[in-house]
Design a protein around this motif. Sequence first.
Motif, mmCIF file in Angstrom:
data_model
loop_
_atom_site.group_PDB
_atom_site.id
_atom_site.type_symbol
_atom_site.label_atom_id
_atom_site.label_comp_id
_atom_site.label_asym_id
_atom_site.label_seq_id
_atom_site.Cartn_x
_atom_site.Cartn_y
_atom_site.Cartn_z
ATOM 1 N N MET A 1 -41.873 -37.577 14.033
ATOM 2 C CA MET A 1 -40.480 -37.656 14.511
ATOM 3 C C MET A 1 -40.076 -39.112 14.691
ATOM 4 O O MET A 1 -39.327 -39.628 13.910
ATOM 5 C CB MET A 1 -40.283 -36.808 15.769
ATOM 6 N N ALA A 2 -40.728 -39.771 15.644
ATOM 7 C CA ALA A 2 -40.373 -41.175 15.809
ATOM 8 C C ALA A 2 -40.805 -41.971 14.590
ATOM 9 O O ALA A 2 -40.130 -42.885 14.157
ATOM 10 C CB ALA A 2 -41.019 -41.720 17.051
ATOM 11 N N SER B 1 -38.370 -41.796 11.719
ATOM 12 C CA SER B 1 -37.211 -42.667 11.896
ATOM 13 C C SER B 1 -37.547 -44.099 11.539
ATOM 14 O O SER B 1 -36.784 -44.804 10.925
ATOM 15 C CB SER B 1 -36.757 -42.573 13.349
ATOM 16 N N TYR B 2 -38.762 -44.526 11.947
ATOM 17 C CA TYR B 2 -39.148 -45.902 11.660
ATOM 18 C C TYR B 2 -39.345 -46.112 10.173
ATOM 19 O O TYR B 2 -38.920 -47.107 9.613
ATOM 20 C CB TYR B 2 -40.457 -46.251 12.384
ATOM 21 N N GLY C 1 -36.107 -46.344 8.468
ATOM 22 C CA GLY C 1 -35.457 -47.632 8.689
ATOM 23 C C GLY C 1 -36.065 -48.720 7.835
ATOM 24 O O GLY C 1 -35.381 -49.542 7.240
ATOM 25 N N LEU C 2 -37.404 -48.720 7.757
ATOM 26 C CA LEU C 2 -38.070 -49.754 6.968
ATOM 27 C C LEU C 2 -37.713 -49.609 5.496
ATOM 28 O O LEU C 2 -37.436 -50.583 4.806
ATOM 29 C CB LEU C 2 -39.590 -49.644 7.125
ATOM 30 N N SER D 1 -34.418 -50.904 4.621
ATOM 31 C CA SER D 1 -34.244 -52.361 4.573
ATOM 32 C C SER D 1 -35.010 -53.014 3.434
ATOM 33 O O SER D 1 -34.805 -54.173 3.146
ATOM 34 C CB SER D 1 -34.637 -53.014 5.883
ATOM 35 N N SER E 1 -47.142 -56.044 14.219
ATOM 36 C CA SER E 1 -46.269 -55.369 15.184
ATOM 37 C C SER E 1 -46.038 -53.924 14.810
ATOM 38 O O SER E 1 -46.099 -53.032 15.659
ATOM 39 C CB SER E 1 -44.904 -56.052 15.259
ATOM 40 N N THR F 1 -47.253 -50.842 17.044
ATOM 41 C CA THR F 1 -46.266 -49.885 17.539
ATOM 42 C C THR F 1 -46.604 -48.481 17.097
ATOM 43 O O THR F 1 -46.619 -47.536 17.896
ATOM 44 C CB THR F 1 -44.860 -50.265 17.052
ATOM 45 N N MET G 1 -49.575 -47.226 19.027
ATOM 46 C CA MET G 1 -49.272 -46.805 20.394
ATOM 47 C C MET G 1 -48.553 -45.465 20.398
ATOM 48 O O MET G 1 -48.811 -44.608 21.237
ATOM 49 C CB MET G 1 -48.396 -47.856 21.106
ATOM 50 N N ILE G 2 -47.644 -45.281 19.420
ATOM 51 C CA ILE G 2 -46.933 -44.005 19.358
ATOM 52 C C ILE G 2 -47.928 -42.883 19.079
ATOM 53 O O ILE G 2 -47.892 -41.823 19.718
ATOM 54 C CB ILE G 2 -45.832 -44.056 18.280
#
Lengths: 242, 840
Positions: free
Chosen positions: A1-2, A5-6, A9-10, A13, A49, A53, A56-57
Amino acid sequence: MAQVSYRAGLLASLPAASAGAASPFSTLDPAGPVARIIARLWWIMAGASVAITLGMIALALYCAVHPSRPAALDARKWLLGGGILFPSVVLLALLGGGAYAGWVMAARLAPPPFVVQVQARQWYWEARYPETDRPQARSVNVVHIPAAMPVEFRVSTPDVIHSFWVPRLGGKVDAVPGRINVIRLQADRPGIYRGLCAEFCGAGHAQMMLDVHAHDAARLPDVLAALPEDGAQAQPRQRSGR
Amino acid sequence: MTGAPSAIARHRAFEEIWRSPPGWGRLAAVNHTTIGLRFILTALAFFLVGGVLAMMMRAQLTAGGSGFLDSETYNQIFTMHGTVMMFLFAIPMLEGFAIYLLPKMLGTRDLAYPRLGAFAYWCYLFGGLILLGGLAAGVAPRSGWFMYTPLSGSTYSPGINADVWLIGVTFSEISALCGGVELAASILRLRAAGMRLSRMPLFAWYMLVTSAMILVGFPPLILGSILLEVERAFGWPFFDVARGGDPLLWQHLFWMFGHPEVYIIFLPAAGLVSAMLPAFARRPVVGYPWIVASVVGMGIVSFALWGHHMSTAGISGHAAMFFSVASMLVAVPTAVQFFSWLATLYAGRPVLRLPMLYLAGFLAIFVLGGMTGVMLALLPFNWQAHDTHFVVAHLHYVLIGGMVFPLLAAAYYWMPHVSGRMPSALLGRWAFWLIFAGFNLTFLPMHLTGMLGMPRRVHAYPADSGWEWLNLASSVGGFLQAAGFGLFVLDVFLHVRTGRRSRHNPWESGGLEWAMPTPPTSYNFAAIPDLAAMPPSGAADPLWHQRDLGARLASGQGYLADPGRGQRETLAVEVRTGRPAHVVILPGSSWLPLASACALLVFFLALLFKAYAAVPLAAALSAALLACWAWRTGMRTEPLPMDAGNGLRLLPHAAARHAPGWTGTQLMLVADGALFGSLLFGYGYLWVVSPLWPPPACVTSDAPAPLSSVAALVAATASAAMARTRRALQSPKACCAWQAGAALAGLAAIWALCRIALYALPSPTSHAYAAISAAMICYVAVHAAAGVVISSHAALRCLAGYVSPARCLDVRVPAVWWAYVLGTGLLALGLLYGTAHTLA
């Protein structure tokens, strides 16, 4: 889920990133050693990073949905290991990398530089070349430098705080009244490198741009010879004005 | 106790004492539940204003050149967006949660200074209205929310815009300072019996550290704002290079506030996370002492980071390195907290309800924000990314991730407490996904936008910059976020009417705030709980150890359960152990807070519109109202021990050594000292760093003036100290005489200080040296004037019978106040005269 989204987004871009070369202001399209070293640092840090991240998620998801049997927990291991050791190691590595980068940059820019005096005003840039044989010459919104050698920009301002920044060449330095702030940059090849004002300075801040023209060192004296002198009327040139 | 009343009768009696008056009387309410909710709802309104401003910015930036806003308007909008969000939303919203929740979590009935809390609200509202008024009138500040000089000085920002910022923000800062004093005093002194400091709810620790940070961190900005306003209005050149000032002094003062400010914003939100997580992990938090140590550590370290905002401004390389390393160091206590939370989940039996969804959003977003923060701390990278949209992306990740998401979780978690009804889980989930997706669509690509060279605060950009697609994505994301926040706001307002009634304590939390009916009564607890028998491991979640605690308290099992005395009472405890110390008698509803805030409003408006004739009058009116307020404390008769319940007899606070008024005075002096320290810093900084020093003329070393000032201050201090002795306290007339003596000595000190400022110093408009020296003298003189008022007030109190050996607070305050004035006077004059030889 999270994570979705990441990733979305990546991915979104990436086309922009690969088109990063098309932006004349891109720090990721370096044209000099300072910008190049910093860009490399950026990619390493960005990768780390994202990894941390996502890690950790993932850890949080595992903790939240793990099969519910009362799990034996060594609190000290979690808190010492995760809370103190892990960030300390990462930060030490980062500081080491930064120190190394700084050392390399200093070494590359160590030879005696070509000196340019830049005056930032509301809302244009003025450059002088005090250690050439035309110290009275001035250029407005254009800075002429030799390519392939260190250039020392001595930046000041008589009015408000501005910031002198040529992203493809390197970092920025503020123009502060009463101070002369100094930055060393280098353009590896002849060409035009776009610069801008990076500290909000009033109504004309968005239009306050400049071009750095890097020339072969041999051609530079001719270019400077063609510049107007102090006192001659030179209109500040507007960039694609709005 | 004869004929113990039933729970219903007790409830009715307490309600009678504690409820706020109806109708217009609600403006006079001082009850913490009411004040807390007022802060929250007003902050929500300001959030929506800030959000609309953001939408306008995103609409403008969607395409590089097609903007509907011109540069000047855009500059006002982005300045106001930052100002509103940072000053009028973030701090007040968190203050509101703290004001509402803390007394309930701590097992007490109200905060230590109910009227001060109400006053803080009105100051916040009026300061905010000044700023919004400026926006509505088209004269909003437009120099950026950090208002760098010289752009914000009178030469480059003529007009009232910058003054609107300086005065509006200072007015709101007073609110935050009052909040900090009140929360710190309440956490230290007003708790349930037996609630040890080392075992109190974690949210209280977070708020204690935050309050201390507010007391030390806000004064530098207040000083800076005063200096800038004086420069703009009267030409005293603190920041003007041509006359010996330095624009970077503003930056130092601003960021000395600005960096702790963002931790002041993050810590309460992290505290809310620590308060909610145990309920969803169904076990107490893991590593309580580790979390407390991390929070205290973060609070301290955050004051050493401010220079990382100035790494391109020309500070020394060593300073920049120090700030860089310190900025990275702060990641360690943050990580400890995160791993604590994760360990709590791992060791527990997690249950996933709606607030957890928002907490997940918090984790995902804040961790990435922390990563980009550490990246920005690294110097070479900072030189590229500073002042670009990369920083904008970073700050929104940490602020929205680290503060807004926990707030949304907290809103869903405590809405059933406030209203007794459940919000809609469906709307809540939709709101979450819209906000989460929209947020990431807006700000994740923005990191790249910054790396591609887009600076901050531009209203337009060239067509060939390559930034258009990224800005379009960000703007679309903005609309999604707006939709999500809209759904959230809808849910909040709808649930009050149509939400299904929640069962009591729907999350089965162990916190004391659930040991009362929901919606809460106006008095919180019919009896103050006695937690002395609670095992240490259970003290942070008392309800899990005594599931029927709520019912027991309602039936009067605890302290101060007898409403028969007809006054608002709560228990004060010893700071460390939580043992009952005395009974605090709290004031009821009062119009004084609103009236005092209105007088201050007149004062600030007079300054803003440069109606200087009205300023002394408004100041005098404010002082008179504050004196009235102070007059209504204390007792005219000798205090007698009161029956506090459970066989305990305690004195009222008027006879207590550590009365709330005393703690508050000490805390206020800490903030005042921080202001004075900033002023000394300013003097030293200008001397060492500023070009054009030494000044052409220094203070003339004419010995009588400083010596007579010091002599007068010593006399005042001695006189006030004499008034404190047992002999003086026994005789009201003697005591009054000493206080009057202190007041007279104070007047003499003011006269001597004025002579220095007027005759011994060069004109303050001539050089920054003269300006800052005059500012230091003014500081001491103003405090001496306040001392004169305080001593005169004390003298009258002696005559009116408020003072005796047992009731000596009225006399202890002037004594410590004059000692403070003497200390600052010695430092200021010592610095001024001591350095005159070196400078000349």
